[in-house]
Design an enzyme around this catalytic site. Structure first.
Site, PDB file in Angstrom:
ATOM      1  N   ASP A  84       4.717  13.479 -10.341  1.00 41.73           N
ATOM      2  CA  ASP A  84       3.958  13.791 -10.350  1.00 41.73           C
ATOM      3  C   ASP A  84       2.748  15.188  -9.556  1.00 41.73           C
ATOM      4  O   ASP A  84       3.424  15.883  -9.146  1.00 41.73           O
ATOM      5  CB  ASP A  84       3.328  12.675  -9.916  1.00 41.73           C
ATOM      6  CG  ASP A  84       4.184  11.775  -8.938  1.00 41.73           C
ATOM      7  OD1 ASP A  84       4.325  12.480  -7.991  1.00 41.73           O
ATOM      8  OD2 ASP A  84       4.132  10.613  -9.023  1.00 41.73           O
ATOM      9  N   ASN A 155       1.856  -1.473  -5.638  1.00 37.91           N
ATOM     10  CA  ASN A 155       1.285  -2.280  -6.688  1.00 37.91           C
ATOM     11  C   ASN A 155       2.267  -2.074  -7.872  1.00 37.91           C
ATOM     12  O   ASN A 155       2.506  -2.590  -8.968  1.00 37.91           O
ATOM     13  CB  ASN A 155       0.373  -1.603  -7.375  1.00 37.91           C
ATOM     14  CG  ASN A 155       0.785   0.329  -7.703  1.00 37.91           C
ATOM     15  OD1 ASN A 155       1.515   0.730  -7.590  1.00 37.91           O
ATOM     16  ND2 ASN A 155      -0.472   0.188  -8.069  1.00 37.91           N
ATOM     17  N   HIS A 157       4.047   0.281  -9.069  1.00 40.31           N
ATOM     18  CA  HIS A 157       3.992   1.701  -9.519  1.00 40.31           C
ATOM     19  C   HIS A 157       5.350   2.743  -9.883  1.00 40.31           C
ATOM     20  O   HIS A 157       6.103   2.139  -8.373  1.00 40.31           O
ATOM     21  CB  HIS A 157       3.090   3.107  -9.562  1.00 40.31           C
ATOM     22  CG  HIS A 157       3.273   3.582  -8.293  1.00 40.31           C
ATOM     23  ND1 HIS A 157       1.842   3.748  -7.946  1.00 40.31           N
ATOM     24  CD2 HIS A 157       3.671   3.898  -7.308  1.00 40.31           C
ATOM     25  CE1 HIS A 157       1.686   4.604  -6.469  1.00 40.31           C
ATOM     26  NE2 HIS A 157       3.058   4.755  -6.429  1.00 40.31           N
ATOM     27  N   GLU A 162       0.672   3.413 -13.165  1.00 40.55           N
ATOM     28  CA  GLU A 162       0.348   2.925 -13.022  1.00 40.55           C
ATOM     29  C   GLU A 162       0.586   1.125 -13.704  1.00 40.55           C
ATOM     30  O   GLU A 162       0.431   0.965 -14.582  1.00 40.55           O
ATOM     31  CB  GLU A 162      -1.153   3.051 -12.597  1.00 40.55           C
ATOM     32  CG  GLU A 162      -1.478   3.667 -11.809  1.00 40.55           C
ATOM     33  CD  GLU A 162      -1.275   4.093 -10.190  1.00 40.55           C
ATOM     34  OE1 GLU A 162      -0.220   3.385 -10.369  1.00 40.55           O
ATOM     35  OE2 GLU A 162      -1.503   4.904  -9.865  1.00 40.55           O
TER      36      GLU A 162
HETATM   37  P1  PGA Z   1       5.147   6.421  -0.309  1.00 41.07           P
HETATM   38  O1  PGA Z   1       4.344   6.824  -1.949  1.00 41.07           O
HETATM   39  O2  PGA Z   1       6.651   6.945   0.084  1.00 41.07           O
HETATM   40  O3  PGA Z   1       4.192   7.317   0.482  1.00 41.07           O
HETATM   41  O4  PGA Z   1       5.150   4.998   0.708  1.00 41.07           O
HETATM   42  C1  PGA Z   1       5.634   5.276  -2.641  1.00 41.07           C
HETATM   43  C2  PGA Z   1       5.338   5.607  -3.747  1.00 41.07           C
HETATM   44  O5  PGA Z   1       4.037   5.523  -4.414  1.00 41.07           O
HETATM   45  O6  PGA Z   1       5.680   5.750  -5.490  1.00 41.07           O
END
Ligand code: PGA
Length: 277
Positions: A84, A155, A157, A162
């Protein structure tokens, strides 16, 4: 990933490796990535990796760079695709995922620059659909992903897919596209952007369909703030409200690598898993 099969426990038909801490997760993830690079280059002459950003994989990338610097691992035959990118954002912006990948991995190993692909946050809006379709086309013409590395949001995702109200079938068909970030994702991005107002609220993300098509999926989670999402994704129903639960539908190809804190809400585990020798 036979090299750590000994410690992998099955849950919802997926493999789950629970390790003492975040550092152990990074080492195991780097080992898995290295094993996939070796296996794919030995059998096909190249390895195609789907890579993730965020704080979780940083330690794994640092370990891969170490292996490269020690002369133990080459990325000469590796092609990468990232999950992404914020949109709109200049590739040179210090907060872009292109900058992140260059800083943590791509700029520090012997990968050919034209084999490291990221979604381009600077394409004009009118060209987004074409760009996303082209990105998927490049993955397909490289023979598909040998590995998709993932993190998980608080959450649930994966990438920037999302939580949403789609049916499971619709969610599983989601392609690479422009999305709006969920409030929880925006709150977590304040860490990188400095303030809530500065967070770029839209992004390009690989679709669920492209992620699920990878020949192997390794998903990392560390810290107690991920425990709820991990438990929901691993032991809850398959639902687009918890996008990581969609991984259950390709269970045999999925390995979770968790630290003790991220695994702490999983039901049915011995209280002090993994056992301390
Ligand atoms: P993070 O993000 O590694 O910064 O916790 C993980 C994600 O949102 O996929």
């Amino acid at each position: 990933m036979s090299h750590f099969a000994r410690d992998v426990i099955p849950l919802a038909n997926m493999g789950v490796l629970i390790l003492p801490d975040a550092q152990a997760v990074s080492l195991a993830a780097a080992e898995a990535i290295e094993a996939i690079i070796r296996e794919a280059t030995a059998t096909r002459g190249r390895a195609v990796l789907g890579l993730a950003t965020g704080s979780t994989p940083e330690g794994a990338y640092a370990r891969l760079v170490e292996r490269h610097s020690a002369g133990e691992l080459s990325f000469r035959d590796v092609t990468t695709y990232n999950l992404d990118e914020y949109y709109p954002i200049s590739p040179a912006d210090p907060r872009s995922y292109r900058t992140y990948m260059h800083r943590h991995l791509l700029g520090r190993v012997d990968i050919a620059p034209n084999r490291a692909h990221l979604l381009d946050g600077s394409v004009p809006e009118s060209a987004i659909a074409e760009h996303c379709a082209a990105f998927e086309g490049w993955i397909a013409s490289d023979g598909g992903l040998d590995l998709q590395l993932l993190g998980i949001g608080r959450n649930g995702h994966i990438g920037f897919n999302e939580p949403c109200g789609l049916s499971v079938d619709e969610a599983r068909r989601l392609r690479t596209r422009l999305v709006e970030l969920h409030p929880v994702t925006r709150a977590d991005a304040v860490r990188d952007f400095g303030s809530a107002e500065a967070v770029i609220p839209t992004a390009l993300t690989l679709g669920v369909a492209t992620i699920l098509a990878a020949r192997s999926i390794v998903i990392l989670a560390t810290g107690s703030h991920k425990a709820g999402a991990v438990a929901a994704a691993l032991t809850g129903p398959i639902t687009a409200e918890v996008p990581a639960s969609l991984l259950q539908s390709v269970a045999p190809r999925v390995t979770w690598i968790l630290d003790r804190s991220a695994a702490s809400a999983l039901p049915g585990l011995p209280a002090a898993w993994p056992p301390i020798n």
